[in-house]
Scaffold this active site. Sequence first.
Site, PDB file in Angstrom:
ATOM      1  N   LYS A 274       0.821  -1.215   0.000  1.00  0.00           N
ATOM      2  CA  LYS A 274       0.000   0.000   0.000  1.00  0.00           C
ATOM      3  C   LYS A 274       0.853   1.264   0.000  1.00  0.00           C
ATOM      4  O   LYS A 274       0.325   2.373  -0.154  1.00  0.00           O
ATOM      5  CB  LYS A 274      -0.950  -0.015   1.198  1.00  0.00           C
TER       6      LYS A 274
ATOM      7  N   LEU B  54      -2.391 -13.935   5.041  1.00  0.00           N
ATOM      8  CA  LEU B  54      -3.572 -14.708   5.430  1.00  0.00           C
ATOM      9  C   LEU B  54      -3.641 -14.886   6.936  1.00  0.00           C
ATOM     10  O   LEU B  54      -2.694 -15.353   7.555  1.00  0.00           O
ATOM     11  CB  LEU B  54      -3.547 -16.088   4.761  1.00  0.00           C
ATOM     12  N   GLY B  55      -4.774 -14.497   7.513  1.00  0.00           N
ATOM     13  CA  GLY B  55      -4.993 -14.741   8.930  1.00  0.00           C
ATOM     14  C   GLY B  55      -4.399 -13.704   9.859  1.00  0.00           C
ATOM     15  O   GLY B  55      -4.523 -13.842  11.066  1.00  0.00           O
TER      16      GLY B  55
END
Length: 600
Positions: free
Chosen positions: A401, A441-442
């Site tokens: 980002k 992930l997670g």
Amino acid sequence: MRWSRRVLSLCAVDLGLVLLAWWVAFWLRFNLDIPDEFTELALEASPWCVFAYAAAFLVTRVWRHVWTYIGMPELRQLVQGITLGAALTGAVVMALRLPFFPRSVLLLQPLIALVLLGAARAAWRTLAERRLAVTGARRLLVIGSLQDAADALRALKGSQQWLPVGILSPIPAEVGRSIQDVPVVGGIDAMQRASVEEEAKTALVASPPGSPERRAALLGATEAGVTLLTMPRPDEWLKTERSGPRKVELEDLLGRAPVDLDVGGLADLLSGQAVLVTGAGGSIGSELCRQIARFGAARLVCVDVSEYAIYQLEQELRASHPQMRGLYYTANVREPQRLEAIAREHRPAVVFHAAAYKHVPLMEQLNEVEALRTNVVGTLNAARVAGQCGARRFVMISTDKAVNPTNVMGASKRLAELMVQGVAAGYPDTRFVSVRFGNVLGSSGSVVPLFTTQIAQGGPVTVTHPEIVRYFMTIPEAAQLVLQAGLMGRSGQIFVLDMGEPVRIVELARLLIRLSGHTEQEIPITYTGLRPGEKLFEELLADDETTEPTPHAKLRVAKGAASPPDVDAVARWIEEAGPAPGERALREWLRAQVPEYAPR
């Protein structure tokens, strides 16, 4: 090897079969009628034959085998033992100079011995497998090609819990064939029929992580009411002693190839050293601590602003690495004196800076100055402390980002990258590196825990836009690549991780719904619209950047034209802005520091 009664009885069976092969060889040599004089020769030489084979089986460790789990490696070892035993027998017979000894017996006997001993082992394993079927082992389908299924069947060999009864192969030409007496009963689309015919309510996915077969299996399993299992990943073997099948997880469906680490180099960097991790209680920070502990750090200094997070990490690491000295601090990277006191006390050789605010919508409204104070000033403080205490490496965790940012969080992380490059010029003995990657992930605050909660509540699952895509990797992979980049990097470099193919968030939601055992009719998906500062897709490189390869396939170095800012002036402006600067003034100043920042 312990010579239990069971082992001794099996050794006696082997030697009895060797002796039987000896006499059968004589019997065949003389057309089923052994003359008396040769019977005496056989009797005289038979003890030496048994002794020779006993010595050979000891040398080649044949008697270490467990017959229930016999396979090709054990049979190859048996062949070696019989070959050595035959050679020793021949040598003894020649040394004894027995008159008119039929040398053809020396060739026939090992062949007959191989047949008899191999048949005994095969019969034993067959009986053991039938005994498993009778004693209630759960019937299991295996999903994958014959090659993948073979690996899975080897892993399940001798299991008291699972009984493979059929294979579902994605390769049509393999249907009708079999391996280890388990037939290929159809393709993946035949799961419902196969589960009924074979009376199997469980299927083991043997195909590689991330393969299309895994996703197809998930769809078929939902319709057939079959529970999907898979074997643990290598990183899970490090965390648990369990090696049997477990339920399929999202990481298995979106899986990637394991990270190839320079284990020797990382051991030299971390083993026996003091290592400091900021943001140690977070998703990436805690995984970095686990990986660092495995590489044998002498002291691991864990810093986090959250008391509960650092407490949880302390409990975990004390249990899993009791030999390591862990030091657990509740401290804020925005307080340079506290950070400096910790670093001077322990003199870390490596500093990993993972402390950051990362939730885009929260940092976009009401909390913009907090993103600057933690992500920019906190990074400046950590980098300076690393240089002042003489650390060899400083590694800052950045984000995709930060590339052409459209939100305050992304712009603050891009400015943090520039601050690290600015500090690097003042401390030539420390290598300062930033590592940029996408979603994990997670991780806390990520979309997967949110979707999981929504599914548990009965839905709906909320997705901001049907076309929104993101890059994903697992937490262990991200942490391992951060370590590798820290080892390889030259001061001032920004590393970009290979994030693979982007994943549509709506596809992620569908996979999670299927994994929970539901359908989209039961758990609907709704679209809520893009949130403030959110992009449809994330980029890993800015427009004016290029990359150059590194010796590691999953790491590239970003090369940009931006020059480091005046770090003191940046820190002074944020401090003078006060606790509630004007929103417009803050964004205009941030745009001046990060020209590629384009707020929406």
